[in-house]
Write a protein that holds these residues in place. Structure first.
Motif, PDB file in Angstrom:
ATOM      1  N   SER A  92      51.431 -48.225  87.391  1.00 38.22           N
ATOM      2  CA  SER A  92      50.394 -47.337  87.751  1.00 38.22           C
ATOM      3  C   SER A  92      50.763 -46.448  88.950  1.00 38.22           C
ATOM      4  CB  SER A  92      49.078 -48.109  88.220  1.00 38.22           C
ATOM      5  OG  SER A  92      49.293 -49.033  89.179  1.00 38.22           O
ATOM      6  N   GLY A  93      51.634 -46.888  89.991  1.00 35.59           N
ATOM      7  CA  GLY A  93      52.081 -46.050  91.105  1.00 35.59           C
ATOM      8  C   GLY A  93      52.992 -45.048  90.343  1.00 35.59           C
ATOM      9  N   VAL A  94      53.789 -45.266  89.525  1.00 33.45           N
ATOM     10  CA  VAL A  94      54.728 -44.198  89.005  1.00 33.45           C
ATOM     11  C   VAL A  94      53.971 -43.123  88.623  1.00 33.45           C
ATOM     12  CG1 VAL A  94      56.558 -43.689  87.525  1.00 33.45           C
ATOM     13  CG2 VAL A  94      56.616 -45.620  89.124  1.00 33.45           C
ATOM     14  N   ALA A  95      52.960 -43.595  87.686  1.00 33.88           N
ATOM     15  CA  ALA A  95      52.101 -42.779  86.800  1.00 33.88           C
ATOM     16  C   ALA A  95      51.290 -41.859  87.733  1.00 33.88           C
ATOM     17  CB  ALA A  95      51.259 -43.396  85.906  1.00 33.88           C
ATOM     18  N   SER A  96      50.803 -42.349  88.800  1.00 35.73           N
ATOM     19  CA  SER A  96      50.044 -41.424  89.961  1.00 35.73           C
ATOM     20  C   SER A  96      51.091 -40.399  90.343  1.00 35.73           C
ATOM     21  CB  SER A  96      49.389 -42.482  90.807  1.00 35.73           C
ATOM     22  OG  SER A  96      50.376 -43.061  91.908  1.00 35.73           O
ATOM     23  N   ILE A  97      52.251 -40.634  90.948  1.00 37.68           N
ATOM     24  CA  ILE A  97      53.303 -39.817  91.522  1.00 37.68           C
ATOM     25  C   ILE A  97      53.553 -38.755  90.297  1.00 37.68           C
ATOM     26  CG2 ILE A  97      55.513 -39.535  92.158  1.00 37.68           C
ATOM     27  CD1 ILE A  97      55.371 -42.588  93.108  1.00 37.68           C
ATOM     28  N   LEU A  98      53.802 -38.908  89.219  1.00 40.23           N
ATOM     29  CA  LEU A  98      54.103 -37.825  88.048  1.00 40.23           C
ATOM     30  C   LEU A  98      52.967 -37.220  87.930  1.00 40.23           C
ATOM     31  CD1 LEU A  98      55.911 -40.216  85.513  1.00 40.23           C
ATOM     32  CD2 LEU A  98      56.833 -38.701  87.064  1.00 40.23           C
ATOM     33  N   ASN A  99      51.668 -37.720  87.941  1.00 41.37           N
ATOM     34  CA  ASN A  99      50.505 -36.840  87.903  1.00 41.37           C
ATOM     35  C   ASN A  99      50.337 -36.035  89.011  1.00 41.37           C
ATOM     36  OD1 ASN A  99      47.792 -36.584  86.445  1.00 41.37           O
ATOM     37  ND2 ASN A  99      47.052 -37.033  88.461  1.00 41.37           N
ATOM     38  N   VAL A 252      46.128 -39.072  96.250  1.00 39.20           N
ATOM     39  CA  VAL A 252      46.119 -40.032  95.142  1.00 39.20           C
ATOM     40  C   VAL A 252      47.105 -40.977  95.002  1.00 39.20           C
ATOM     41  CG1 VAL A 252      45.737 -39.966  92.665  1.00 39.20           C
ATOM     42  CG2 VAL A 252      44.274 -38.458  93.964  1.00 39.20           C
ATOM     43  N   PRO A 253      48.167 -40.673  94.819  1.00 42.65           N
ATOM     44  CA  PRO A 253      49.340 -41.486  94.688  1.00 42.65           C
ATOM     45  C   PRO A 253      49.475 -42.428  95.923  1.00 42.65           C
ATOM     46  CG  PRO A 253      50.144 -39.281  94.548  1.00 42.65           C
ATOM     47  CD  PRO A 253      49.059 -39.240  95.043  1.00 42.65           C
ATOM     48  N   VAL A 254      49.082 -42.404  96.967  1.00 42.14           N
ATOM     49  CA  VAL A 254      48.962 -43.236  98.061  1.00 42.14           C
ATOM     50  C   VAL A 254      48.143 -44.254  97.717  1.00 42.14           C
ATOM     51  CG1 VAL A 254      48.477 -43.753 100.565  1.00 42.14           C
ATOM     52  CG2 VAL A 254      49.673 -41.675  99.851  1.00 42.14           C
ATOM     53  N   SER A 255      46.905 -44.132  97.428  1.00 41.09           N
ATOM     54  CA  SER A 255      45.566 -45.123  96.929  1.00 41.09           C
ATOM     55  C   SER A 255      46.382 -45.932  95.741  1.00 41.09           C
ATOM     56  CB  SER A 255      44.539 -44.399  96.944  1.00 41.09           C
ATOM     57  OG  SER A 255      44.507 -43.489  95.998  1.00 41.09           O
ATOM     58  N   ALA A 256      46.900 -45.057  94.794  1.00 46.29           N
ATOM     59  CA  ALA A 256      47.142 -45.828  93.565  1.00 46.29           C
ATOM     60  C   ALA A 256      48.362 -46.980  93.840  1.00 46.29           C
ATOM     61  CB  ALA A 256      47.660 -44.862  92.539  1.00 46.29           C
ATOM     62  N   THR A 269      60.875 -48.343  93.476  1.00 46.64           N
ATOM     63  CA  THR A 269      62.490 -48.264  93.845  1.00 46.64           C
ATOM     64  C   THR A 269      62.515 -47.165  94.912  1.00 46.64           C
ATOM     65  OG1 THR A 269      62.819 -46.630  92.184  1.00 46.64           O
ATOM     66  CG2 THR A 269      63.182 -49.019  91.480  1.00 46.64           C
ATOM     67  N   LEU A 270      63.681 -47.009  95.358  1.00 42.06           N
ATOM     68  CA  LEU A 270      63.964 -46.088  96.247  1.00 42.06           C
ATOM     69  C   LEU A 270      64.105 -44.569  95.693  1.00 42.06           C
ATOM     70  CD1 LEU A 270      66.893 -47.670  98.504  1.00 42.06           C
ATOM     71  CD2 LEU A 270      64.599 -47.240  99.428  1.00 42.06           C
ATOM     72  N   GLY A 271      64.277 -44.674  94.311  1.00 39.55           N
ATOM     73  CA  GLY A 271      64.339 -43.210  93.578  1.00 39.55           C
ATOM     74  C   GLY A 271      62.916 -42.969  93.558  1.00 39.55           C
ATOM     75  N   HIS A 272      62.130 -43.701  93.209  1.00 40.41           N
ATOM     76  CA  HIS A 272      60.624 -43.258  93.448  1.00 40.41           C
ATOM     77  C   HIS A 272      60.120 -42.662  94.437  1.00 40.41           C
ATOM     78  CE1 HIS A 272      60.330 -46.634  89.651  1.00 40.41           C
ATOM     79  NE2 HIS A 272      60.654 -45.340  89.390  1.00 40.41           N
ATOM     80  N   ILE A 273      60.460 -43.418  95.616  1.00 39.28           N
ATOM     81  CA  ILE A 273      59.856 -43.174  96.947  1.00 39.28           C
ATOM     82  C   ILE A 273      60.651 -41.546  97.183  1.00 39.28           C
ATOM     83  CG2 ILE A 273      59.998 -43.527  99.513  1.00 39.28           C
ATOM     84  CD1 ILE A 273      60.310 -46.468  98.653  1.00 39.28           C
ATOM     85  N   LEU A 278      60.037 -35.439  97.586  1.00 41.14           N
ATOM     86  CA  LEU A 278      60.138 -34.375  97.112  1.00 41.14           C
ATOM     87  C   LEU A 278      59.212 -33.376  96.478  1.00 41.14           C
ATOM     88  CD1 LEU A 278      63.811 -34.428  95.665  1.00 41.14           C
ATOM     89  CD2 LEU A 278      62.876 -32.927  97.500  1.00 41.14           C
ATOM     90  N   ILE A 279      58.206 -34.297  95.725  1.00 44.84           N
ATOM     91  CA  ILE A 279      57.159 -33.862  95.282  1.00 44.84           C
ATOM     92  C   ILE A 279      56.073 -33.599  96.294  1.00 44.84           C
ATOM     93  CG2 ILE A 279      55.255 -34.279  93.649  1.00 44.84           C
ATOM     94  CD1 ILE A 279      56.774 -36.016  92.062  1.00 44.84           C
ATOM     95  N   GLY A 280      55.926 -34.144  97.228  1.00 44.26           N
ATOM     96  CA  GLY A 280      55.057 -33.746  98.450  1.00 44.26           C
ATOM     97  C   GLY A 280      55.580 -32.579  99.075  1.00 44.26           C
ATOM     98  N   THR A 281      56.878 -32.485  99.239  1.00 43.73           N
ATOM     99  CA  THR A 281      57.268 -31.248  99.928  1.00 43.73           C
ATOM    100  C   THR A 281      57.111 -30.050  99.072  1.00 43.73           C
ATOM    101  OG1 THR A 281      59.429 -32.322 100.653  1.00 43.73           O
ATOM    102  CG2 THR A 281      59.730 -30.115 100.431  1.00 43.73           C
ATOM    103  N   GLY A 282      57.258 -30.213  97.622  1.00 43.04           N
ATOM    104  CA  GLY A 282      56.967 -29.035  96.843  1.00 43.04           C
ATOM    105  C   GLY A 282      55.309 -28.631  96.885  1.00 43.04           C
ATOM    106  N   LEU A 283      54.604 -29.505  97.016  1.00 43.15           N
ATOM    107  CA  LEU A 283      53.087 -29.276  97.035  1.00 43.15           C
ATOM    108  C   LEU A 283      52.832 -28.607  98.469  1.00 43.15           C
ATOM    109  CD1 LEU A 283      51.819 -32.511  95.450  1.00 43.15           C
ATOM    110  CD2 LEU A 283      51.733 -30.458  94.384  1.00 43.15           C
ATOM    111  N   ALA A 284      53.568 -28.967  99.526  1.00 45.74           N
ATOM    112  CA  ALA A 284      53.333 -28.522 100.654  1.00 45.74           C
ATOM    113  C   ALA A 284      53.619 -27.021 100.850  1.00 45.74           C
ATOM    114  CB  ALA A 284      53.762 -29.307 101.864  1.00 45.74           C
ATOM    115  N   ALA A 285      54.931 -26.730 100.081  1.00 46.87           N
ATOM    116  CA  ALA A 285      55.214 -25.264 100.124  1.00 46.87           C
ATOM    117  C   ALA A 285      54.155 -24.564  99.232  1.00 46.87           C
ATOM    118  CB  ALA A 285      56.649 -25.472  99.581  1.00 46.87           C
ATOM    119  N   ILE A 286      53.604 -24.961  98.265  1.00 40.75           N
ATOM    120  CA  ILE A 286      52.751 -24.218  97.429  1.00 40.75           C
ATOM    121  C   ILE A 286      51.618 -24.193  98.164  1.00 40.75           C
ATOM    122  CG2 ILE A 286      51.377 -24.677  95.499  1.00 40.75           C
ATOM    123  CD1 ILE A 286      53.607 -26.098  93.910  1.00 40.75           C
ATOM    124  N   ASP A 287      51.067 -25.083  99.041  1.00 45.91           N
ATOM    125  CA  ASP A 287      49.791 -25.091  99.617  1.00 45.91           C
ATOM    126  C   ASP A 287      50.142 -24.050 100.897  1.00 45.91           C
ATOM    127  OD1 ASP A 287      47.167 -26.121 100.593  1.00 45.91           O
ATOM    128  OD2 ASP A 287      48.249 -26.589 102.516  1.00 45.91           O
TER     129      ASP A 287
END
Length: 298
Positions: A92-99, A252-256, A269-273, A278-287
């Motif tokens: 569920s955690g990985v799915a929320s990150i991908l979402n 959302v990924p944090v709570s999931a 895993t460390l790769g997931h973190i 990187l996804i958070g960095t991308g979202l911050a840049a878009i915002d």
């Protein structure tokens, strides 16, 4: 945003993050299509009760219900089914990150399909950073025990469908339909689409009755993570705007992840973190607001 708006945003992130947890509890006992049918069917009943309570007008035009159908397919049927199936392969955690890649796809989709939301350098950087994060996560998934690559692909496809729904949903402003009626209409259309498919494939009448824990998860998925979440979503959209709503994707990924690790014993895993960072960095840049604040200070 006001303190109340921030509070609503946090609650909404918990409700949407909880959806991955509720699915994880139910998916081992109930087929994916039946889970999604219960989710949208119960949510439709609840939302129409809310519509009746507030006395909102119910549209009767054919074009409005066709729009509900399109929105329901793009925003409910396709992504819900893909995410639920994907969680048979990934946690569920990985799915929320991908979402959380939905806004990344949204930037590209909006650039292609709209005239007023074109890609800027900051948004392009955000897309590249986000795709890099997903690539790192998918690379680690190939070797991680219990994590299937097709589960990653399914959740990413769901995020892409959500991005298409975001562009498609812009038409409801011109149709003059209230947000709560739009939510009720789309989950109703989703229920009508899913019902014959679920009955044909899953044959739910032949399934064993789920235990109390699974049944409670399904009810919570429909009532909290769908019906109530839609109400809060449209409330926030009205008082805080679409740009501020984007912040919920960070939370959302944090709570999931917290729910998955605390209750289900899931491990990232460390790769997931690293991918999530990187996804958070991308979202911050878009915002754009974090970068703008840094520039103002400089």
């Amino acid at each position: 945003m006001t303190l109340k708006s921030w509070g609503l945003l946090v609650v909404l992130s918990i409700l949407w993050g909880g959806s991955f947890f509720f699915v994880e509890v139910a998916v081992g006992h109930v087929p994916p299509l039946t889970i999604v049918l219960v989710r949208v069917g119960l949510a439709a009943i609840i939302l129409w009760a809310v519509v009746g309570f507030f006395g909102a007008a119910i549209p009767r035009e054919r074009r409005v219900w066709l729009a509900f159908l399109g929105m329901g397919i793009l925003n409910n049927v396709i992504p819900f089914c893909l995410i639920v199936w994907g969680q048979t392969e990934v946690s569920s955690g990985v799915a929320s990150i991908l979402n959380a890649t939905t806004p990344l796809f949204g930037v590209v989709v909006a650039h292609v399909l709209t005239a007023d939301e074109k890609i800027t350098p900051a948004r392009l950087f955000g897309v590249v950073a986000g795709i890099s994060g997903v690539s790192i996560m998918m690379g680690g998934a190939v070797f991680a025990p219990g994590q299937g690559i097709w589960g990653f692909v399914a959740v990413l496809a769901a995020a892409f469908s959500y991005s298409l729904a975001g562009v498609f949903g812009r038409r409801f402003q011109s149709l003059g339909v209230t947000p709560v009626v739009t939510a009720a209409g789309q989950v109703t259309a989703s229920t009508l689409v899913l019902m014959p498919i679920s009955l044909l494939i899953d044959r739910p009448w032949q399934l064993e009755w789920p235990g109390l824990e699974v049944a409670a998860s399904l009810v919570a998925l429909a009532a909290l993570s769908t019906a109530l979440a839609y109400i809060l979503y449209f409330r926030l959209l009205a008082v805080a705007g679409a740009t501020n709503l984007l912040l919920v994707t960070f939370l959302v990924p944090v709570s999931a992840i917290l729910l998955g690790s605390a209750v289900l014993g899931e491990v990232l895993t460390l790769g997931h973190i690293a991918g999530m960072a990187l996804i958070g960095t991308g979202l911050a840049a878009i915002d754009g607001r974090i970068g703008a604040a840094i520039l103002r200070r400089a």
